[in-house]
Design an enzyme around this catalytic site. Sequence first.
Site, mmCIF file in Angstrom:
data_model
loop_
_atom_site.group_PDB
_atom_site.id
_atom_site.type_symbol
_atom_site.label_atom_id
_atom_site.label_comp_id
_atom_site.label_asym_id
_atom_site.label_seq_id
_atom_site.Cartn_x
_atom_site.Cartn_y
_atom_site.Cartn_z
ATOM 1 N N ARG A 25 8.213 11.749 0.444
ATOM 2 C CA ARG A 25 8.761 11.600 -1.061
ATOM 3 C C ARG A 25 9.604 10.408 -1.043
ATOM 4 O O ARG A 25 10.371 10.112 0.008
ATOM 5 C CB ARG A 25 9.482 12.911 -1.361
ATOM 6 C CG ARG A 25 8.915 14.043 -1.790
ATOM 7 C CD ARG A 25 7.898 13.550 -3.149
ATOM 8 N NE ARG A 25 7.136 15.161 -3.582
ATOM 9 C CZ ARG A 25 5.683 15.137 -3.333
ATOM 10 N NH1 ARG A 25 5.341 14.155 -2.698
ATOM 11 N NH2 ARG A 25 5.039 16.121 -3.632
ATOM 12 N N HIS B 110 0.739 6.856 -4.434
ATOM 13 C CA HIS B 110 0.520 8.576 -4.267
ATOM 14 C C HIS B 110 -0.888 9.120 -4.154
ATOM 15 O O HIS B 110 -1.111 10.028 -4.952
ATOM 16 C CB HIS B 110 1.233 9.152 -5.270
ATOM 17 C CG HIS B 110 1.889 10.317 -4.971
ATOM 18 N ND1 HIS B 110 3.115 11.196 -5.542
ATOM 19 C CD2 HIS B 110 1.132 11.475 -4.266
ATOM 20 C CE1 HIS B 110 3.347 12.237 -5.178
ATOM 21 N NE2 HIS B 110 2.256 12.347 -4.286
#
Length: 310
Positions: free
Chosen positions: A225, A273
């Site tokens: 993250r 992502h």
Amino acid sequence: MTLNLLFSAPEGRWASYRNVLPRACDAAGLDVNLSRDTAPGDVDYVVYAPNDTMSDFAPFTRAKAVLSLWAGVEKIISNETLTQPLTRMVDPGLREGMRDYIVGHVMRYHLGMDAHINNPDRLWVADAPPLARHRRVGILGLGELGAFCASALSELGFDVAGWSRREKTLTGVTTYAGEDGLREILSRSEILVLLLPSTPQTENLFSAEAFARLPRGARIINPGRGALIDDDALLAALAAGRVAHATLDVFRQEPLPRDHPFWSEPRITVTPHIASETRPETASEVIAQNIKRSEAGEPLLYLVDRSAGY
Ligand code: NDP
């Protein structure tokens, strides 16, 4: 008895699950009605990923669980209306995708591929890379994804170490835990992979101090993250040569703003992502099996530990 499943996820996901999920439930012997607009009081299970239209779980008074479609639950965990049991996604497809991404990017660094792919000066530098067994790779986070990737790299011959909150053993992998363990794994990792969840404890784990512990010229791969890394500290570590290159898949703000300095830093590769994603076919089987367990009175698998934050 028919179970009412509410599907609440970003718009584009419905098409991928509307047939596949009921089919998986049917194969598991469950009779379900999957819909996007069941009356809240009639819902038995909520299949969920953060979206713009629903974030209040209070009306789902009958729901026995909220089943997250995503592995990372940092956007859901602090929602005070969510009092139902919460599970996160553990999906064989997600695991395999992450392994492919990690092995690919570790290999890119290990083999020094960039120097040959982009060699405008036609330099003939015949430095063969070391064998994998002489390359030290560290993986922070030895959960469903981290442990799978660590084992895959170990099977390829890499000298792999991993770090987790609680101590654990993993065949072929040197394991560390705790703050001392973090210092040790940082100091040995030529290539470092971040596969930690975003929690209050892991936020900004990668500060100037952590970068300073890495061997000079280390490479970083972050599909965990964005909040794990202090962005400015990373840019400073790259400028100082402490870190030679970083491949980043996740960011504090996504999509990464077009004027963010990461885009223009040649020592950073941005991937949008895409390291891995929940695969509807395999994930639907996981959801169906978990509902089946719940209906049989067995404990749910992959429950989120709200006190730990993941
Ligand atoms: P898990 O919950 O299975 O594993 C998390 C790991 O992190 C565990 O080993 C855990 O330790 C460790 N950990 C958590 N907090 C700490 C801490 N404070 N100190 C040390 N170790 C800690 O998660 P997954 O492996 O399934 O997923 C990891 C993350 O990957 C997700 O949370 C998500 O953010 C990210 N992800 C990214 C994707 C992408 O496409 N970029 C796709 C899917 C996930 P312990 O073993 O002791 O519990």
